[in-house]
Design a protein around this motif. Structure first.
Motif, mmCIF file in Angstrom:
data_model
loop_
_atom_site.group_PDB
_atom_site.id
_atom_site.type_symbol
_atom_site.label_atom_id
_atom_site.label_comp_id
_atom_site.label_asym_id
_atom_site.label_seq_id
_atom_site.Cartn_x
_atom_site.Cartn_y
_atom_site.Cartn_z
ATOM 1 N N LYS A 14 2.607 9.312 -12.158
ATOM 2 C CA LYS A 14 3.644 10.338 -12.216
ATOM 3 C C LYS A 14 4.777 10.013 -11.236
ATOM 4 C CE LYS A 14 4.325 15.327 -11.776
ATOM 5 N NZ LYS A 14 3.696 16.606 -11.464
ATOM 6 N N ALA A 15 4.417 9.593 -10.033
ATOM 7 C CA ALA A 15 5.426 9.214 -9.036
ATOM 8 C C ALA A 15 6.213 7.998 -9.510
ATOM 9 C CB ALA A 15 4.766 8.938 -7.692
ATOM 10 N N ARG A 16 5.522 7.034 -10.086
ATOM 11 C CA ARG A 16 6.194 5.829 -10.599
ATOM 12 C C ARG A 16 7.162 6.192 -11.721
ATOM 13 N NH1 ARG A 16 2.669 2.465 -14.322
ATOM 14 N NH2 ARG A 16 3.269 4.252 -15.571
ATOM 15 N N ASP A 17 6.707 7.002 -12.659
ATOM 16 C CA ASP A 17 7.531 7.367 -13.803
ATOM 17 C C ASP A 17 8.764 8.172 -13.401
ATOM 18 O OD1 ASP A 17 5.684 6.046 -15.354
ATOM 19 O OD2 ASP A 17 4.701 7.878 -16.090
ATOM 20 N N SER A 18 8.658 8.946 -12.331
ATOM 21 C CA SER A 18 9.799 9.735 -11.864
ATOM 22 C C SER A 18 10.612 8.993 -10.805
ATOM 23 C CB SER A 18 9.333 11.083 -11.324
ATOM 24 O OG SER A 18 8.517 10.904 -10.184
ATOM 25 N N LYS A 19 10.286 7.702 -10.619
ATOM 26 C CA LYS A 19 10.981 6.829 -9.653
ATOM 27 C C LYS A 19 10.923 7.387 -8.235
ATOM 28 C CE LYS A 19 14.038 4.760 -13.060
ATOM 29 N NZ LYS A 19 13.207 3.680 -13.444
ATOM 30 N N LYS A 20 9.782 7.948 -7.870
ATOM 31 C CA LYS A 20 9.581 8.487 -6.532
ATOM 32 C C LYS A 20 8.370 7.846 -5.848
ATOM 33 C CE LYS A 20 11.813 12.820 -7.505
ATOM 34 N NZ LYS A 20 11.746 14.262 -7.506
ATOM 35 N N LEU A 21 7.995 6.686 -6.310
ATOM 36 C CA LEU A 21 6.849 5.991 -5.750
ATOM 37 C C LEU A 21 7.298 5.106 -4.594
ATOM 38 C CD1 LEU A 21 3.820 5.258 -5.985
ATOM 39 C CD2 LEU A 21 4.511 3.389 -7.480
ATOM 40 N N ALA A 22 6.630 5.223 -3.470
ATOM 41 C CA ALA A 22 6.895 4.378 -2.311
ATOM 42 C C ALA A 22 5.579 3.723 -1.907
ATOM 43 C CB ALA A 22 7.439 5.194 -1.162
ATOM 44 N N VAL A 23 5.628 2.435 -1.667
ATOM 45 C CA VAL A 23 4.441 1.693 -1.267
ATOM 46 C C VAL A 23 4.605 1.279 0.185
ATOM 47 C CG1 VAL A 23 3.019 -0.336 -1.710
ATOM 48 C CG2 VAL A 23 4.122 0.848 -3.617
ATOM 49 N N PHE A 24 3.652 1.647 1.002
ATOM 50 C CA PHE A 24 3.678 1.284 2.417
ATOM 51 C C PHE A 24 2.652 0.181 2.653
ATOM 52 C CE2 PHE A 24 5.357 5.526 2.272
ATOM 53 C CZ PHE A 24 6.423 5.461 3.139
ATOM 54 N N VAL A 25 3.105 -0.905 3.255
ATOM 55 C CA VAL A 25 2.231 -2.037 3.543
ATOM 56 C C VAL A 25 2.432 -2.463 4.985
ATOM 57 C CG1 VAL A 25 2.165 -2.855 1.156
ATOM 58 C CG2 VAL A 25 3.957 -3.659 2.668
ATOM 59 N N GLY A 26 1.575 -3.307 5.464
ATOM 60 C CA GLY A 26 1.676 -3.792 6.837
ATOM 61 C C GLY A 26 2.874 -4.701 7.030
ATOM 62 N N SER A 27 3.251 -4.879 8.259
ATOM 63 C CA SER A 27 4.459 -5.642 8.586
ATOM 64 C C SER A 27 4.351 -7.126 8.225
ATOM 65 C CB SER A 27 4.767 -5.501 10.071
ATOM 66 O OG SER A 27 3.704 -6.023 10.839
ATOM 67 N N ALA A 28 3.178 -7.671 8.171
ATOM 68 C CA ALA A 28 3.029 -9.101 7.889
ATOM 69 C C ALA A 28 3.341 -9.459 6.444
ATOM 70 C CB ALA A 28 1.617 -9.559 8.242
ATOM 71 N N VAL A 29 3.440 -8.486 5.565
ATOM 72 C CA VAL A 29 3.737 -8.759 4.165
ATOM 73 C C VAL A 29 5.084 -9.452 4.027
ATOM 74 C CG1 VAL A 29 4.234 -7.668 1.936
ATOM 75 C CG2 VAL A 29 2.275 -6.934 3.263
ATOM 76 N N SER A 30 6.044 -9.089 4.860
ATOM 77 C CA SER A 30 7.367 -9.701 4.767
ATOM 78 C C SER A 30 7.311 -11.210 5.010
ATOM 79 C CB SER A 30 8.345 -9.050 5.739
ATOM 80 O OG SER A 30 7.909 -9.210 7.069
#
Length: 76
Positions: A14-30
């Motif tokens: 539902k969040a994805r479809d309404s473009k309100k999805l946020a994914v939080f990941v650790g800093s090392a992902v960058s």
């Protein structure tokens, strides 16, 4: 799959479809993604600013946003 997990996935979709999805990941992902670290990103923003507002990373990011606008900021 448990009922609880099904509800979580329903909420995520539902969040994805309404473009309100946020994914939080650790800093090392960058690093693994080839993206700059937070410090390097702020340094890039800082060097593009006409006037740097000290060493506060959040203020530098805010000034970059105000100087270059929403699109440039998010593309950075």
């Amino acid at each position: 799959m448990s009922t609880i997990n099904q509800e979580y996935f329903k909420t995520i979709r539902k969040a994805r479809d309404s473009k309100k999805l946020a994914v939080f990941v650790g800093s090392a992902v960058s690093y693994d993604s080839g993206l700059p670290s937070w410090k390097n990103l702020i340094n890039e923003m800082s060097s593009a600013l006409e006037r740097v507002p000290g060493n506060d990373f959040l203020k530098i990011a805010e000034h970059y946003y105000l100087q270059y606008g929403k699109n440039t900021y998010y593309n950075k």
